[in-house]
Scaffold this motif. Structure first.
Motif, PDB file in Angstrom:
ATOM      1  N   ASP A  71      26.957   1.264  41.850  1.00  0.00           N
ATOM      2  CA  ASP A  71      26.362   0.381  42.851  1.00  0.00           C
ATOM      3  C   ASP A  71      26.083  -0.952  42.171  1.00  0.00           C
ATOM      4  OD1 ASP A  71      25.110  -0.696  45.031  1.00  0.00           O
ATOM      5  OD2 ASP A  71      23.334   0.575  44.917  1.00  0.00           O
ATOM      6  N   PHE A  72      26.912  -1.941  42.472  1.00  0.00           N
ATOM      7  CA  PHE A  72      26.860  -3.231  41.784  1.00  0.00           C
ATOM      8  C   PHE A  72      26.093  -4.263  42.609  1.00  0.00           C
ATOM      9  CE2 PHE A  72      28.979  -7.402  40.832  1.00  0.00           C
ATOM     10  CZ  PHE A  72      28.463  -7.542  39.553  1.00  0.00           C
ATOM     11  N   ASP A  73      25.004  -4.775  42.035  1.00  0.00           N
ATOM     12  CA  ASP A  73      24.221  -5.837  42.676  1.00  0.00           C
ATOM     13  C   ASP A  73      24.715  -7.188  42.186  1.00  0.00           C
ATOM     14  OD1 ASP A  73      22.457  -4.178  44.068  1.00  0.00           O
ATOM     15  OD2 ASP A  73      21.178  -3.933  42.307  1.00  0.00           O
ATOM     16  N   PHE A  74      24.814  -8.143  43.086  1.00  0.00           N
ATOM     17  CA  PHE A  74      25.227  -9.481  42.670  1.00  0.00           C
ATOM     18  C   PHE A  74      24.692 -10.516  43.661  1.00  0.00           C
ATOM     19  CE2 PHE A  74      28.348  -7.837  45.534  1.00  0.00           C
ATOM     20  CZ  PHE A  74      28.854  -8.907  46.254  1.00  0.00           C
ATOM     21  N   VAL A  75      24.778 -11.762  43.259  1.00  0.00           N
ATOM     22  CA  VAL A  75      24.350 -12.878  44.104  1.00  0.00           C
ATOM     23  C   VAL A  75      25.580 -13.704  44.449  1.00  0.00           C
ATOM     24  CG1 VAL A  75      22.887 -14.927  44.236  1.00  0.00           C
ATOM     25  CG2 VAL A  75      22.068 -12.899  43.024  1.00  0.00           C
ATOM     26  N   THR A  76      25.786 -13.960  45.736  1.00  0.00           N
ATOM     27  CA  THR A  76      26.963 -14.707  46.177  1.00  0.00           C
ATOM     28  C   THR A  76      26.798 -16.199  45.885  1.00  0.00           C
ATOM     29  OG1 THR A  76      26.084 -15.149  48.371  1.00  0.00           O
ATOM     30  CG2 THR A  76      27.308 -13.089  48.089  1.00  0.00           C
ATOM     31  N   GLY A 130      35.761  -3.938  32.829  1.00  0.00           N
ATOM     32  CA  GLY A 130      34.697  -4.753  32.253  1.00  0.00           C
ATOM     33  C   GLY A 130      33.859  -5.385  33.359  1.00  0.00           C
ATOM     34  N   ILE A 131      32.662  -5.825  33.025  1.00  0.00           N
ATOM     35  CA  ILE A 131      31.748  -6.385  34.023  1.00  0.00           C
ATOM     36  C   ILE A 131      32.363  -7.606  34.713  1.00  0.00           C
ATOM     37  CG2 ILE A 131      30.440  -7.796  32.364  1.00  0.00           C
ATOM     38  CD1 ILE A 131      28.955  -5.893  35.410  1.00  0.00           C
ATOM     39  N   ASP A 132      33.181  -8.374  34.000  1.00  0.00           N
ATOM     40  CA  ASP A 132      33.846  -9.530  34.600  1.00  0.00           C
ATOM     41  C   ASP A 132      34.852  -9.112  35.683  1.00  0.00           C
ATOM     42  OD1 ASP A 132      35.029  -8.348  32.401  1.00  0.00           O
ATOM     43  OD2 ASP A 132      36.233 -10.101  31.885  1.00  0.00           O
ATOM     44  N   VAL A 133      35.526  -7.963  35.457  1.00  0.00           N
ATOM     45  CA  VAL A 133      36.455  -7.418  36.448  1.00  0.00           C
ATOM     46  C   VAL A 133      35.667  -6.990  37.682  1.00  0.00           C
ATOM     47  CG1 VAL A 133      38.110  -5.576  36.934  1.00  0.00           C
ATOM     48  CG2 VAL A 133      38.068  -6.639  34.668  1.00  0.00           C
ATOM     49  N   ARG A 135      32.712  -8.036  38.654  1.00  0.00           N
ATOM     50  CA  ARG A 135      32.212  -9.244  39.316  1.00  0.00           C
ATOM     51  C   ARG A 135      33.301  -9.900  40.163  1.00  0.00           C
ATOM     52  NH1 ARG A 135      29.655 -11.211  34.756  1.00  0.00           N
ATOM     53  NH2 ARG A 135      27.670 -10.174  34.999  1.00  0.00           N
ATOM     54  N   GLY A 136      34.501  -9.985  39.586  1.00  0.00           N
ATOM     55  CA  GLY A 136      35.619 -10.600  40.290  1.00  0.00           C
ATOM     56  C   GLY A 136      36.017  -9.846  41.550  1.00  0.00           C
ATOM     57  N   ARG A 137      35.954  -8.524  41.483  1.00  0.00           N
ATOM     58  CA  ARG A 137      36.346  -7.699  42.634  1.00  0.00           C
ATOM     59  C   ARG A 137      35.245  -7.626  43.696  1.00  0.00           C
ATOM     60  NH1 ARG A 137      40.308  -3.767  41.888  1.00  0.00           N
ATOM     61  NH2 ARG A 137      40.038  -3.431  44.117  1.00  0.00           N
ATOM     62  N   ALA A 138      34.009  -7.912  43.301  1.00  0.00           N
ATOM     63  CA  ALA A 138      32.881  -7.798  44.241  1.00  0.00           C
ATOM     64  C   ALA A 138      32.896  -8.913  45.280  1.00  0.00           C
ATOM     65  CB  ALA A 138      31.562  -7.801  43.487  1.00  0.00           C
ATOM     66  N   ASN A 139      33.348 -10.092  44.866  1.00  0.00           N
ATOM     67  CA  ASN A 139      33.288 -11.252  45.785  1.00  0.00           C
ATOM     68  C   ASN A 139      34.403 -11.264  46.820  1.00  0.00           C
ATOM     69  OD1 ASN A 139      30.943 -12.478  44.739  1.00  0.00           O
ATOM     70  ND2 ASN A 139      32.138 -13.032  42.929  1.00  0.00           N
TER      71      ASN A 139
END
Length: 139
Positions: A71-76, A130-133, A135-139
């Motif tokens: 479950d990945f939390d992020f800010v748009t 990796g976390i960058d991958v 992050r990239g897929r989340a947006n």
């Protein structure tokens, strides 16, 4: 109910824990394992909500396949707090061929049992998830 392709059943606990993660955010991640003796997918590890992505990747074995939910939390870019549920099929190059085939043939059936997956990722080495991958897929 077993799948003709792989004969793997899905333990009810898998669906239960996934629902808890999805609805109540009880966990940050779940690692699932195919128990070849029981011929079913079982929950191997539950990650507390306070744990981070490094804790998650550290809980995947280096030389064995696993399925995992994160479950990945992020800010748009618009500064909105969001989360995405990732399904990760971890199949390291060094895993046994039989194991890789078993996980590959059971994946779609298992994934169908978990309603609410937003992003799927296939990884054969840590750099592919990796976390960058993520992050990239989340947006």
């Amino acid at each position: 109910m077993a799948n003709a392709a792989s004969g793997m059943a899905v333990n009810d606990d898998c669906k239960l824990k996934f629902l808890e993660l999805k609805a109540k955010r009880t966990y940050r991640f779940i690692v699932f394992k195919i128990d070849e003796k029981l011929k079913q997918v079982i929950v191997e590890k539950l990650g507390e909500p306070t744990l981070g992505y490094e804790d998650f990747t550290a809980s995947l074995p280096e030389n064995e396949c696993r399925y995992a939910i994160y479950d990945f939390d992020f800010v748009t870019a618009e500064n909105c707090q969001k989360s995405k549920i990732f399904f990760i099929a971890w199949s390291p190059d060094v895993a046994r061929v039989r194991s890789k085939m078993l996980y590959a043939s059971s994946k779609d059936r298992f994934k169908r049992e978990l309603d609410g997956i937003q992003v799927e990722l296939q990884a054969t080495d840590p750099t592919e998830m990796g976390i960058d991958v993520i992050r990239g897929r989340a947006n």
